[in-house]
Each structure stands twice: as C-alpha cells, then as structure tokens.
Motif scaffolding. Structure first.
Motif, PDB file in Angstrom:
ATOM      1  N   MET A  48     -40.053  -9.239  13.040  1.00  0.00           N
ATOM      2  CA  MET A  48     -40.574  -9.478  14.243  1.00  0.00           C
ATOM      3  C   MET A  48     -41.948  -9.924  14.380  1.00  0.00           C
ATOM      4  SD  MET A  48     -38.549  -6.235  16.453  1.00  0.00           S
ATOM      5  CE  MET A  48     -39.294  -6.555  18.071  1.00  0.00           C
ATOM      6  N   PRO A  49     -43.028  -9.263  13.740  1.00  0.00           N
ATOM      7  CA  PRO A  49     -44.266  -9.777  13.808  1.00  0.00           C
ATOM      8  C   PRO A  49     -44.490 -11.610  12.897  1.00  0.00           C
ATOM      9  CG  PRO A  49     -44.097  -8.035  12.344  1.00  0.00           C
ATOM     10  CD  PRO A  49     -42.946  -7.820  13.157  1.00  0.00           C
ATOM     11  N   ALA A  50     -43.501 -11.394  11.967  1.00  0.00           N
ATOM     12  CA  ALA A  50     -43.628 -13.042  11.379  1.00  0.00           C
ATOM     13  C   ALA A  50     -43.013 -13.857  12.431  1.00  0.00           C
ATOM     14  CB  ALA A  50     -42.694 -12.767  10.070  1.00  0.00           C
ATOM     15  N   GLN A  51     -41.963 -13.484  12.993  1.00  0.00           N
ATOM     16  CA  GLN A  51     -41.334 -14.562  14.048  1.00  0.00           C
ATOM     17  C   GLN A  51     -42.310 -14.679  15.023  1.00  0.00           C
ATOM     18  OE1 GLN A  51     -37.919 -12.052  14.667  1.00  0.00           O
ATOM     19  NE2 GLN A  51     -36.773 -13.567  13.382  1.00  0.00           N
ATOM     20  N   ARG A  52     -43.050 -13.738  15.453  1.00  0.00           N
ATOM     21  CA  ARG A  52     -44.307 -14.156  16.494  1.00  0.00           C
ATOM     22  C   ARG A  52     -45.104 -14.922  15.889  1.00  0.00           C
ATOM     23  NH1 ARG A  52     -44.819 -14.847  21.437  1.00  0.00           N
ATOM     24  NH2 ARG A  52     -44.633 -16.849  20.399  1.00  0.00           N
ATOM     25  N   LEU A  53     -45.467 -15.191  14.716  1.00  0.00           N
ATOM     26  CA  LEU A  53     -46.494 -16.056  13.901  1.00  0.00           C
ATOM     27  C   LEU A  53     -45.919 -17.337  13.905  1.00  0.00           C
ATOM     28  CD1 LEU A  53     -47.775 -13.622  11.512  1.00  0.00           C
ATOM     29  CD2 LEU A  53     -49.134 -14.334  13.517  1.00  0.00           C
ATOM     30  N   GLU A  54     -44.673 -17.647  13.759  1.00  0.00           N
ATOM     31  CA  GLU A  54     -44.007 -18.762  12.990  1.00  0.00           C
ATOM     32  C   GLU A  54     -44.391 -20.060  13.971  1.00  0.00           C
ATOM     33  OE1 GLU A  54     -39.851 -17.991  12.520  1.00  0.00           O
ATOM     34  OE2 GLU A  54     -40.365 -16.377  11.042  1.00  0.00           O
ATOM     35  N   ARG A  55     -44.284 -20.011  15.224  1.00  0.00           N
ATOM     36  CA  ARG A  55     -44.573 -21.244  15.879  1.00  0.00           C
ATOM     37  C   ARG A  55     -45.961 -21.722  15.480  1.00  0.00           C
ATOM     38  NH1 ARG A  55     -44.438 -21.917  22.808  1.00  0.00           N
ATOM     39  NH2 ARG A  55     -45.133 -24.159  22.465  1.00  0.00           N
ATOM     40  N   ALA A  56     -47.061 -21.014  15.600  1.00  0.00           N
ATOM     41  CA  ALA A  56     -48.376 -21.366  14.939  1.00  0.00           C
ATOM     42  C   ALA A  56     -48.555 -21.599  13.678  1.00  0.00           C
ATOM     43  CB  ALA A  56     -49.334 -20.225  15.640  1.00  0.00           C
ATOM     44  N   ALA A  57     -47.809 -20.856  12.745  1.00  0.00           N
ATOM     45  CA  ALA A  57     -48.250 -20.933  11.566  1.00  0.00           C
ATOM     46  C   ALA A  57     -46.623 -21.070  10.493  1.00  0.00           C
ATOM     47  CB  ALA A  57     -48.838 -19.441  10.933  1.00  0.00           C
ATOM     48  N   PRO A  58     -46.301 -21.958  10.226  1.00  0.00           N
ATOM     49  CA  PRO A  58     -44.987 -22.163   9.701  1.00  0.00           C
ATOM     50  C   PRO A  58     -45.044 -21.425   8.167  1.00  0.00           C
ATOM     51  CG  PRO A  58     -45.634 -24.091  10.216  1.00  0.00           C
ATOM     52  CD  PRO A  58     -46.976 -23.316  10.630  1.00  0.00           C
ATOM     53  N   ALA A  59     -45.893 -21.015   7.673  1.00  0.00           N
ATOM     54  CA  ALA A  59     -46.021 -20.318   6.579  1.00  0.00           C
ATOM     55  C   ALA A  59     -45.493 -18.811   6.739  1.00  0.00           C
ATOM     56  CB  ALA A  59     -47.509 -20.188   5.734  1.00  0.00           C
ATOM     57  N   ALA A  60     -45.447 -18.259   7.810  1.00  0.00           N
ATOM     58  CA  ALA A  60     -45.072 -16.897   8.163  1.00  0.00           C
ATOM     59  C   ALA A  60     -43.399 -16.899   7.987  1.00  0.00           C
ATOM     60  CB  ALA A  60     -45.488 -16.596   9.758  1.00  0.00           C
ATOM     61  N   ARG A  61     -42.863 -18.103   8.046  1.00  0.00           N
ATOM     62  CA  ARG A  61     -41.505 -18.123   7.744  1.00  0.00           C
ATOM     63  C   ARG A  61     -41.116 -17.484   6.482  1.00  0.00           C
ATOM     64  NH1 ARG A  61     -41.056 -24.263  10.153  1.00  0.00           N
ATOM     65  NH2 ARG A  61     -41.535 -23.646  12.271  1.00  0.00           N
ATOM     66  N   ARG A  62     -42.084 -17.447   5.691  1.00  0.00           N
ATOM     67  CA  ARG A  62     -41.854 -16.944   4.216  1.00  0.00           C
ATOM     68  C   ARG A  62     -41.995 -15.408   3.991  1.00  0.00           C
ATOM     69  NH1 ARG A  62     -44.342 -21.575   2.993  1.00  0.00           N
ATOM     70  NH2 ARG A  62     -46.252 -20.671   2.291  1.00  0.00           N
ATOM     71  N   LYS A  63     -42.502 -15.025   5.183  1.00  0.00           N
ATOM     72  CA  LYS A  63     -43.013 -13.385   5.219  1.00  0.00           C
ATOM     73  C   LYS A  63     -42.005 -12.710   6.111  1.00  0.00           C
ATOM     74  CE  LYS A  63     -47.969 -14.636   4.583  1.00  0.00           C
ATOM     75  NZ  LYS A  63     -47.775 -14.222   3.064  1.00  0.00           N
TER      76      LYS A  63
END
Length: 479
Positions: free
Chosen positions: A401-416
């Motif tokens: 859930m926190p990774a998905q919150r970050l994905e819009r701003a930081a595509p690298a979060a899609r790997r976390k």
C-alpha cells in the motif's frame, strides 16, 4: 501435447535454476507477496539487488540463508519517518523497514538532504519538499537546524501576500524539480495558511503530478476547527485541483471521530479522488512543544490538559508553569500527548484503507516508542494477539500500500512492496511466532526483536537479528 509442453518447460526452468548461481539464496521460507497473493514455501534467488528467481526447486547461491519457519516479506516502507539519521535507520532496520521517508513535513533543501545520505545510509530514504519550511523562510524566519516543525510566531500565523506566495511557490517548485516525492504540509503548524493558500499549494502538486502529504489543520469536535472540518478541507482541495492527497496519522487527527474521518476518505475514493491515509498503533502523539499546535485553545481542541503532556527527555508530566516556559522557548523540546484510547487506535489501524506509518523520531535514545516498534507491534498485537488482521493484510499495509501511494511520483516504487521476480530485493525475514515490539513509553524506543534478516537492495543490513556494521546500501527514492 500441451501438457507435455508445460511439463518440459517446468523441467527446463528447474534445470536452469539449478545451474544458475545467485548472489544470495533464501531457502525454504514462507513467501508472502501481497500483490499476487502468493503465500507458499519457496526458494528465493537474489542477484544484483533484485529478486531474480522464486522457485520450488533448489537454487545455488554464493550466500545461503536458511529460512525454514520464517516469513519472507517485502521490506516495509515508512511514509512518515522524521528521524532521518543513522540512529533512526538502525532502529528502522531492526523493525523490518527498508525505506523510510520524510513526507509529512519534508525538507526545504532537497539536494542537500539527498547528498548528505548518499553512500552513508543503511536503508533507503527520500523526502517531500516542505511547505512549512518554505513558508517561514519566505517570511524571514528559517527553521533552526534539527527542528521538525517551525516555532509558533508571525511566520506561522500571518497570512501571505500574493507576492510572498509567489516566492514560496518558487521554493516548492525548486524542491520538486530536485526530486522531492511530493509537497509536505503541516497545517496545524502553519495556522496562518488560508484556504486559498492551501488550494494554490495543491495546484502546484497537481502540476508536477505528485501528492500532497498533509497534517490537517486541527483536531477534535469544536467547530470551527474540528477533525471533520479539517479532513473535509483537504479533500475539497484535492477535488478542485486534481492533486493526489495523503492524510497523515488519521488516528491522532481524527481522535474520537477518527472512524467518521475514515468514512470521508472512503467517500472521496468512491467518487474517483486519489486520497489515501495512514495510522500508527499507539494512543499517544509526539510533537514540538513550542509549535503552533499549542497555541491558545489546544486543550479544548484536543480534549487534554497539562498533565497529559510528558517531556520526552526527562519523562516529567507538565504543569501550567512548566508548559508556559517551554512553549515560549526557541528550543523545540519534544512532548508526548496522551490522546486516544486503545479502542479507537485499534479500529483505525484495522481499517482496510489505513496504511501503517510510524511518525517516528528518536534522538539519543529518547523518543516515542513508535520510532522503534511500529511494525513489530502490528505483527505482534494485531496479527498474533488480537487476530484482527491476517498476516497478508498486515504485510500489505506495511509494504504494497505505501509503495502504491508512491508510484505516481516515483515509478521506481513499482519495484518495491512486492516479492516478485524483477522486484527490488528489499526483503524482511521474521518469525511470526516471536516477532515483538520492545519499545514502551516507560522504557523508550528499544529495538524490536524477531526480525532475523533484512535485505536492502540485496545487501543484508540485519543478519541473525543484529545490525551488519559498515554497510550502506540505502539509496534515495526520488521523483
């Protein structure tokens, strides 16, 4: 024929896995991936900072970790971590956290923040650009070094002119261009920010495609300034600007109406708004006593008084005389605020929309227990003891859930936030039968126990339950 092809493919992959040598192999652990729902005993091969193979067959590695009886989960992502230094990173790692981000208030000088930690961080880090810091700097009162929030005064309480807002906006733009993950707003700490200033700031976030992380304006049931009104203000700002919104610690901002506040978030999401929220699993809050949060009316708003405040560095409960001296001081002393009963905290944490985040900050071994024990407490209290969260749901709240919150701003979060082939090898291995938060209000922020291994970018930072010295695999997560 198709069945024979599938059997041959499985045999070929098994043979290939046996021939490949990975940097690290984690053998025989229970893998939990909250995105795909995988919950099974597997072997995990790690190479070059990524999860390279997840298999039932044997894998060969330069380093072998025996994980029988342990859970293998994505490393936890703390969206709300004020303690951005070595002391806090060690406590975070021992609590299963592999990424700790300063998003609620943020920082003003984003390049300096990143530079100071690059090559020196045990875990991953990142920050938003700070609206409070930009605001007070624009008005000629920059925040002192080490302060999390500005001291109460004209720079927090006065309204901005149009020219002043333009200057502040330039500072926010600069931080976003330098890699900030969003805009951090602490409206409780800048009560002079008008509704128009809030909307204009949300417009900046929308233009850059990043969320606004907000500590809402007030708490309690007194109108104007109730929890409901404060949550409504920022949801409305998101609706009219198109900005994404993350409301921090809805447990301590919502107080007795926290569940009603969560219903507001539910309603906003049901109508297509990108709104998320978080909570920490403790009844007390913590903040600087010289901040605007303690301007006149704080007792009525929060339903507490002087005896409900505890000075962190000494453990003393405050009197009116002691409070008055500390609130007027330039020194940002931290105090605990005993706000919420367990039944409210539990209901919020267990709500499906509540991401887990610590709001943690530890200084010289002193601080709120949330700075050290938040994530172990979720596993011990809510999964093992109360049985109100499944293990998978708890892992989802702390990683995906926190990774998905970050994905819009930081595509690298899609790997976390995932345990999948190709995902970052940010992994935590723990024994769900024994993992435990050791931190308490009385003993302070003691390290959690039960996290046997923690990998950050494929590098072990915790091994056999102890910090690995002189490794610094943490990298900046940026926009």
């Amino acid at each position: 024929m198709r069945r024979l092809t599938i059997v041959f493919a499985a045999f070929w992959l098994s043979a290939l896995s046996a021939q490949t040598r990975f940097d690290i192999v984690i053998r025989g652990g229970r893998v939990l991936d909250p995105e795909t729902g995988l919950d099974a005993v597997r072997n995990v091969g790690v190479t070059g900072g990524s999860v390279a193979r997840i298999a039932t067959g044997e894998l060969q590695g330069n380093t072998m970790i025996e994980a029988a009886g342990l859970t293998i989960a994505p490393g936890f992502i703390d969206l709300h971590s004020h303690g951005q230094n070595a002391e806090n990173y060690r406590l975070k790692a021992l609590d299963g956290v592999t990424t700790a981000l300063e998003l609620e208030i943020g920082v003003l000088d984003v390049p300096a923040f990143i530079s100071a930690r690059t090559g020196r961080a045990l875990i991953h880090f990142g920050a938003s650009v700070s609206h409070p810091a930009a605001r007070v700097a624009t008005l000629g009162h920059p925040m002192p070094p080490g302060a999390i929030v500005p001291a109460s005064g004209p720079a927090t309480n006065d309204h901005l002119t149009d020219d002043q807002f333009t200057k502040m906006a330039a500072l926010l733009d600069r931080g976003l261009d330098a890699g900030a993950l969003g805009i951090g707003m602490g409206l409780a700490y800048t009560p002079g920010a008008t509704r128009l200033e809030v909307i204009r700031t949300f417009r900046i976030a929308a233009a850059h495609g990043v969320p606004v992380y907000v500590h809402v304006r007030s708490a309690g049931r007194i109108e104007p300034g109730s929890s409901i009104e404060s949550i409504d203000e920022v949801i409305a700002a998101a609706a009219v600007t198109g900005a994404s919104l993350h409301i921090v610690h809805i447990n301590s901002s919502g107080l007795r109406d926290a569940m009603e506040c969560l219903r507001l978030v539910e309603g906003a999401r049901a109508r297509g708004l990108d709104v998320t929220t978080e909570a920490y699993p403790y009844g007390a809050g913590m903040t600087a006593i010289n901040s605007a949060l303690f301007d006149p009316g704080w007792q009525e708003r929060n339903g507490i008084t002087y005896k409900d405040l505890q000075l962190v560095e000494t453990g003393e409960r405050l009197t009116k005389e002691r409070f008055d001296r500390l609130h007027a001081s330039a020194d940002p002393k931290l105090v605990l605020l005993y706000l919420n009963p367990d039944e409210i905290v539990d209901a919020v944490v267990e709500h499906p929309l509540a991401i887990v985040a610590s709001d943690g900050d530890v200084e010289n071994g002193k601080g709120h227990p949330r700075g050290a024990g938040t994530y172990a407490r979720i596993l011990a209290r809510y999964v093992r003891e109360r049985r109100t969260l499944t293990l998978m749901d708890a892992i989802r709240k702390m990683s995906l859930m926190p990774a998905q919150r970050l994905e819009r701003a930081a595509p690298a979060a899609r790997r976390k936030g995932r345990v999948q082939e190709g995902a970052d090898a940010d992994l935590v291995l723990f024994d769900p039968r024994t993992v435990q938060d050791e931190a308490t209000y009385e003993k302070g922020p003691l390290p959690s126990s039960g996290f046997r291994y923690v990998l950050v970018g494929g590098v072990a930072v915790v091994s056999d339950g102890r910090i690995v010295e002189n490794v610094f695999p943490g990298r900046a997560l940026t926009r």
